[in-house]
Design an enzyme around this catalytic site. Structure first.
Site, PDB file in Angstrom:
ATOM      1  N   ASN A  90     -21.480 -11.404   5.185  1.00 11.34           N
ATOM      2  CA  ASN A  90     -21.150 -11.237   3.766  1.00 11.34           C
ATOM      3  C   ASN A  90     -20.430 -12.438   3.165  1.00 11.34           C
ATOM      4  O   ASN A  90     -20.589 -12.715   1.980  1.00 11.34           O
ATOM      5  CB  ASN A  90     -20.281  -9.977   3.611  1.00 11.34           C
ATOM      6  CG  ASN A  90     -19.591  -9.926   2.272  1.00 11.34           C
ATOM      7  OD1 ASN A  90     -20.216  -9.680   1.244  1.00 11.34           O
ATOM      8  ND2 ASN A  90     -18.288 -10.206   2.265  1.00 11.34           N
ATOM      9  N   TYR A 156     -25.774 -23.345  -5.696  1.00 10.85           N
ATOM     10  CA  TYR A 156     -25.561 -21.954  -5.277  1.00 10.85           C
ATOM     11  C   TYR A 156     -26.915 -21.303  -4.992  1.00 10.85           C
ATOM     12  O   TYR A 156     -27.099 -20.650  -3.953  1.00 10.85           O
ATOM     13  CB  TYR A 156     -24.800 -21.173  -6.356  1.00 10.85           C
ATOM     14  CG  TYR A 156     -24.571 -19.730  -5.970  1.00 10.85           C
ATOM     15  CD1 TYR A 156     -23.658 -19.404  -4.973  1.00 10.85           C
ATOM     16  CD2 TYR A 156     -25.305 -18.698  -6.555  1.00 10.85           C
ATOM     17  CE1 TYR A 156     -23.475 -18.080  -4.582  1.00 10.85           C
ATOM     18  CE2 TYR A 156     -25.124 -17.379  -6.176  1.00 10.85           C
ATOM     19  CZ  TYR A 156     -24.208 -17.076  -5.192  1.00 10.85           C
ATOM     20  OH  TYR A 156     -24.030 -15.780  -4.787  1.00 10.85           O
ATOM     21  N   LYS A 160     -28.406 -19.773  -1.463  1.00  7.27           N
ATOM     22  CA  LYS A 160     -28.866 -18.388  -1.296  1.00  7.27           C
ATOM     23  C   LYS A 160     -30.371 -18.338  -0.985  1.00  7.27           C
ATOM     24  O   LYS A 160     -30.837 -17.402  -0.327  1.00  7.27           O
ATOM     25  CB  LYS A 160     -28.506 -17.555  -2.528  1.00  7.27           C
ATOM     26  CG  LYS A 160     -26.998 -17.259  -2.624  1.00  7.27           C
ATOM     27  CD  LYS A 160     -26.507 -16.399  -1.451  1.00  7.27           C
ATOM     28  CE  LYS A 160     -25.055 -15.995  -1.589  1.00  7.27           C
ATOM     29  NZ  LYS A 160     -24.612 -15.084  -0.501  1.00  7.27           N
TER      30      LYS A 160
HETATM   31  C1  8X3 Z   1     -24.364 -13.860  -7.665  1.00  8.25           C
HETATM   32  C2  8X3 Z   1     -25.376 -13.372  -8.633  1.00  8.25           C
HETATM   33  O1  8X3 Z   1     -26.688 -13.876 -10.759  1.00  8.25           O
HETATM   34  O2  8X3 Z   1     -24.498 -14.921 -10.511  1.00  8.25           O
HETATM   35  O3  8X3 Z   1     -24.875 -13.925  -6.378  1.00  8.25           O
HETATM   36  O4  8X3 Z   1     -26.360 -15.676  -9.190  1.00  8.25           O
HETATM   37  S1  8X3 Z   1     -25.729 -14.511  -9.822  1.00  8.25           S
END
Ligand code: 8X3
Length: 256
Positions: A90, A156, A160
Site C-alpha cells: 500500500n 506519479y 502507478k
Molecule cells: C490518486 C488518484 O486521480 O489523483 O492515486 O491520480 S489520482
C-alpha cells in the site's frame, strides 16, 4: 477464504488506506505486520488493535525506499509472524503537479523510490516465502493514474503504470502456483494523499474533493478484504474503483 488467524503484512499503515486496511483485517481476526515511517502512529495503532481483539501486531518503522532498511525489516520479522499469507503493498506517495519540464527532481525521486522501488524490494523479499509455503496473496494498491495519464500527473502516473505492469508480470509468473495477485486501482480517495501531494497546502488539497463525495480509505480497505476472502480458486485480477461522481481520471461532476 477464512481470514481468521492469517498473517497480513500492510505497508504504509500509518494513515489512509493502509490504516483502514489494517483495522479491517484486525476485525477479521488476522495478525498483522505493519510498516510505516511514523513510529508513534504505528505504536498507537498497535495498541488500539491489540486492545480491541485477540490478535497480535508487529510494527516496524522505516522508509520503504531504503533498500537496506527493507532488508533489515524482513530479517527482523519475529518468528511467529514469518508465514505471511497476505501482502498489501500500500505504501505510496504523490508529490507535486508540476509540468514535467518544470518538475522537481526530489519529488520525482520520492515517488519512484517509494511507489516502484519500495514495492519491488518488499515484493522480492516476501514472495519467495509465499512460493515456498505454496500459498499467499499479493494485493497491490495501484491507482487510476496507473491506467490513465493526466496533465501534471506525469511521474506519479508513470510510477502507478509501473505498479500496473509489475502486478501483471507477477500474476503471469505465479500462474503455476496457488498464489494470487490483485491490483486495486482507485480514483479519488480522501486521505492525506492530496495534502502530501501539494506539500501541505490544505486548501488546494480540499479543492480536489470539493463538490463531490470522494471514496474513503475504508471503501478501499473493504475491497482489499473482499479480494483476500474469496475462495482459493477465485483471483480478482484488477479492480478500478471511483466515486460515483467520477468517470475517468479527468472527468468528475461537482455540485456548485
Ligand atoms: C490518486 C488518484 O486521480 O489523483 O492515486 O491520480 S489520482
Amino acid at each position: 477464504m477464512e481470514l481468521k488467524g492469517k498473517t497480513v503484512l500492510v505497508t504504509g499503515a500509518t494513515a489512509g488506506i493502509g490504516r483502514e486496511t489494517a483495522k479491517m483485517f484486525a476485525e477479521k481476526g488476522c495478525n498483522l505486520i505493519l510498516t510505516g515511517r511514523r513510529e508513534n502512529r504505528l505504536a498507537e495503532l498497535k495498541s488500539e488493535l491489540e486492545n480491541a481483539g485477540r490478535i497480535k501486531v508487529s510494527i516496524h518503522s522505516f522508509d520503504i525506499s531504503d533498500r537496506a532498511a527493507c532488508e533489515k525489516f524482513v530479517s527482523g520479522i519475529p518468528a511467529e509472524f514469518r508465514n505471511i499469507d497476505i501482502l498489501v503493498n500500500n505504501a505510496g506517495v504523490g508529490r507535486g503537479m508540476d509540468k514535467l519540464h518544470e518538475g522537481n527532481l526530489d519529488d520525482w525521486e520520492e515517488m519512484i523510490d517509494t511507489n516502484v522501488k519500495g514495492l519491488l524490494y518488499i515484493t522480492r523479499m516476501i514472495v519467495p516465502g509465499m512460493v515456498k509455503q505454496n500459498s499467499g496473496h499479493i494485493i497491490n494498491v495501484g491507482s487510476i493514474a496507473g491506467q490513465e495519464v493526466y496533465p501534471g500527473g506525469n511521474i506519479y502516473c508513470a510510477s502507478k503504470h509501473a505498479v500496473h505492469a509489475i502486478s501483471q508480470a507477477l500474476r503471469m509468473e505465479l500462474v503455476d502456483t496457488p498464489l494470487r495477485v490483485t491490483e486495486i486501482a482507485p480514483g479519488m480517495v480522501e486521505t492525506e494523499f492530496s495534502v502530501v501531494r501539494f506539500h501541505g497546502d490544505r486548501e488546494r488539497a480540499d479543492n480536489v474533493y470539493k463538490g463531490l463525495d470522494p471514496l474513503t480509505g475504508a471503501d478501499i480497505a473493504d475491497l482489499i478484504v473482499f479480494a483476500a476472502s474469496r475462495p482459493p480458486h477465485v483471483q480478482i485480477n484488477e479492480v478500478i474503483v471511483m466515486p460515483t461522481a467520477q468517470a475517468t481520471a479527468t472527468i468528475a461532476h461537482r455540485k456548485n
